[in-house]
Design a protein around this motif. Structure first.
Motif, PDB file in Angstrom:
ATOM      1  N   SER A   1      69.751  28.484  19.832  1.00  0.00           N
ATOM      2  CA  SER A   1      68.999  29.700  20.286  1.00  0.00           C
ATOM      3  C   SER A   1      68.037  30.215  19.359  1.00  0.00           C
TER       4      SER A   1
ATOM      5  N   TYR B   1      57.473  25.050  16.932  1.00  0.00           N
ATOM      6  CA  TYR B   1      58.840  23.961  18.487  1.00  0.00           C
ATOM      7  C   TYR B   1      58.875  22.725  17.330  1.00  0.00           C
TER       8      TYR B   1
ATOM      9  N   SER C   1      65.876  29.370  25.263  1.00  0.00           N
ATOM     10  CA  SER C   1      64.450  30.044  24.881  1.00  0.00           C
ATOM     11  C   SER C   1      64.865  31.265  26.127  1.00  0.00           C
TER      12      SER C   1
ATOM     13  N   TYR D   1      62.780  35.383  24.874  1.00  0.00           N
ATOM     14  CA  TYR D   1      62.997  36.528  24.312  1.00  0.00           C
ATOM     15  C   TYR D   1      62.917  38.033  24.719  1.00  0.00           C
TER      16      TYR D   1
ATOM     17  N   VAL E   1      55.311  31.529  25.518  1.00  0.00           N
ATOM     18  CA  VAL E   1      56.317  30.490  25.368  1.00  0.00           C
ATOM     19  C   VAL E   1      55.627  29.052  25.881  1.00  0.00           C
TER      20      VAL E   1
ATOM     21  N   TRP F   1      57.595  26.063  26.721  1.00  0.00           N
ATOM     22  CA  TRP F   1      58.305  26.188  27.630  1.00  0.00           C
ATOM     23  C   TRP F   1      58.464  24.430  27.730  1.00  0.00           C
TER      24      TRP F   1
ATOM     25  N   ILE G   1      60.312  23.173  24.452  1.00  0.00           N
ATOM     26  CA  ILE G   1      61.199  22.891  24.018  1.00  0.00           C
ATOM     27  C   ILE G   1      62.103  22.426  25.342  1.00  0.00           C
TER      28      ILE G   1
ATOM     29  N   HIS H   1      69.025  22.502  28.935  1.00  0.00           N
ATOM     30  CA  HIS H   1      67.460  23.972  28.256  1.00  0.00           C
ATOM     31  C   HIS H   1      68.359  25.105  29.653  1.00  0.00           C
TER      32      HIS H   1
ATOM     33  N   ALA I   1      66.052  28.614  30.498  1.00  0.00           N
ATOM     34  CA  ALA I   1      65.281  29.805  29.936  1.00  0.00           C
ATOM     35  C   ALA I   1      65.379  31.754  30.484  1.00  0.00           C
TER      36      ALA I   1
END
Ligand code: DSN
Length: 415
Positions: free
Chosen positions: A116, A154, A171, A173, A180, A182, A185, A196, A198
């Motif tokens: 993270s 990334y 992911s 923040y 971002v 996504w 990620i 994952h 988010a």
């Protein structure tokens, strides 16, 4: 707004509540995670549902008398699905952190690995900080933003994932001003067969309105809080595909929580319904437009913005280049003196401490709710710059305080 029934029980508490209404009316709320909910959301949150226990889920409760609780929770779920396009939604988490806890409990075992973003680079406590249960329960490694660009690299995240082989990548923040990616990620997660998560706590409203890209349908789990940019009742939410629905629901109740706070679920439902109206898209667009102007104006006043600007609702200012002797705490205090409320914040490459950081974070969700536009934000940026440049100058501070009072009068809140 008066609290006559509270006053009859305890005048001190009534005074504090009424003073808080006045404080919110008469100051500029620029803490990026705050907002001002509508009177409808306030009414729902303070409803008699606070009295009701409703362990379980609509139609499958462990107590009688849950018909109205069911009706409210079903609506909250229906509206959330419409807002974010998720297959499955759990609206019971008491907060964004509780939502994250639900996901971890559903899919991780103690000792599993989390990758993270570092807290001082914009991450969140519940993403693996050593002082949080996540840092104590799981093995955590953290990525950082690129020191040159202030943005997430990334390729670096993917390289870190390949080396660390995490079970989950987080992911989303709390102090990251940029859009971002996504998918990038997700590609890193796919490369190492990781899940994952988010966490869109800050940007739930921007994502719902389509002014920020959405991780729904990309990440395995999307969590959020429901009182920030989405402006609904206080709490958290988890979204996922149907395949994880049962595990997530069990992790929230009975895994990590008992009875849901049904009055808050009612506040969520009402706020979600408001967010489905076309005006909410205008609100979210204006929130972003206001942050952009705030950032540009602060930069014109000589402040250094982490990443050089913003794509969302917040700006993060590194005070070190322009004001090397001013900490984020100093700036926060001087600004509060004139009625501008924001928070000192760590910045990437932090050289001080979380308690006495080198930056400030400023957000536009609450001011935009009050009706502030770009022209107002130019005035606000000028006020911030004048106070940070002259924190001891009582004439400057008196003048700025008057400007703040005028702005508040022109944009009333609950009056
Ligand atoms: N306290 C919130 C924030 O300010 O970002 C996150 O939980």
């Amino acid at each position: 707004m008066e609290y006559e029934h509270v006053r009859a029980v305890d005048p001190d508490i009534a005074d504090a509540l009424e003073d808080e209404v006045t404080r919110q009316e008469e100051t500029l709320a620029m803490i990026a995670s705050e907002n001002h909910v509508s009177k409808a959301v306030l009414e729902a949150q303070s409803s008699v549902l606070t009295n009701k226990y409703a362990e379980g889920y609509p139609g499958k409760r462990y107590y009688g008398g849950c018909a109205n609780a069911d009706a409210v929770e079903e609506k909250a779920i229906e509206y959330a699905k419409e807002l974010w396009g998720a297959d499955h939604v759990n609206v019971q988490p008491h907060s964004g952190s509780s939502a994250n806890m639900g996901v971890y409990l559903a899919v991780l075992d103690p000792g599993d690995k989390i990758l993270s973003l570092d807290l001082t680079h914009g991450g969140h406590l519940s993403h693996g900080h050593p002082a949080n249960f996540t840092g104590q329960t799981y093995e955590v490694e953290q990525y950082e933003v690129d020191p040159e660009t202030g943005r997430i690299d990334y390729d670096e995240v993917r390289a870190h994932a390949e080396e660390f082989e995490p079970d989950i990548i987080v992911s989303g923040y709390s102090a990251y001003p940029r859009d971002v990616d996504w998918e990038a990620i997700q590609e890193a997660a796919d490369a190492v067969d990781a899940l994952h998560l988010a966490d869109i706590a800050h940007i739930t409203g921007l994502v719902a309105a389509g002014v920020h890209s959405s991780p729904v349908g990309v990440a395995d789990f999307v969590t959020g809080s429901t009182h920030k940019t989405i402006r609904a009742g206080r709490g958290g939410i988890i979204m996922c595909d149907e395949e994880y629905a049962s595990d997530i629901d069990k992790a929230v109740f009975p895994g990590t929580q008992g009875g849901p706070l049904m009055h808050n679920v009612a506040g969520k439902a009402v706020g979600f319904k408001e967010a489905l109206q076309p005006e909410f898209t205008e609100y979210a667009e204006q929130t972003v437009a206001n942050a952009k102007v705030l950032g540009e104006e602060l930069a014109d006043h000589g402040f250094e913005l982490v990443s050089g600007g913003t794509d969302n609702h917040l700006v993060l200012v590194d005070l070190r280049p322009s004001h090397p002797d001013t900490t984020g705490g100093d700036a926060e205090e001087a600004l509060e003196d004139v009625g501008i409320v924001l928070n000192g914040n760590t910045v990437p490459g932090e050289t001080r401490s979380a308690f006495n950081p080198s930056g400030i974070r400023a957000g536009t969700p609450a001011l935009t709710t009050r009706g502030f536009d770009e022209e107002d934000m130019r005035v606000v940026a000028d006020c911030i710059a004048r106070v940070i440049d002259h924190p001891e100058d009582t004439d400057v501070k008196a003048d700025v305080a008057e400007t703040v009072a005028d702005l508040c009068d022109a944009n009333p809140l609950y009056r």
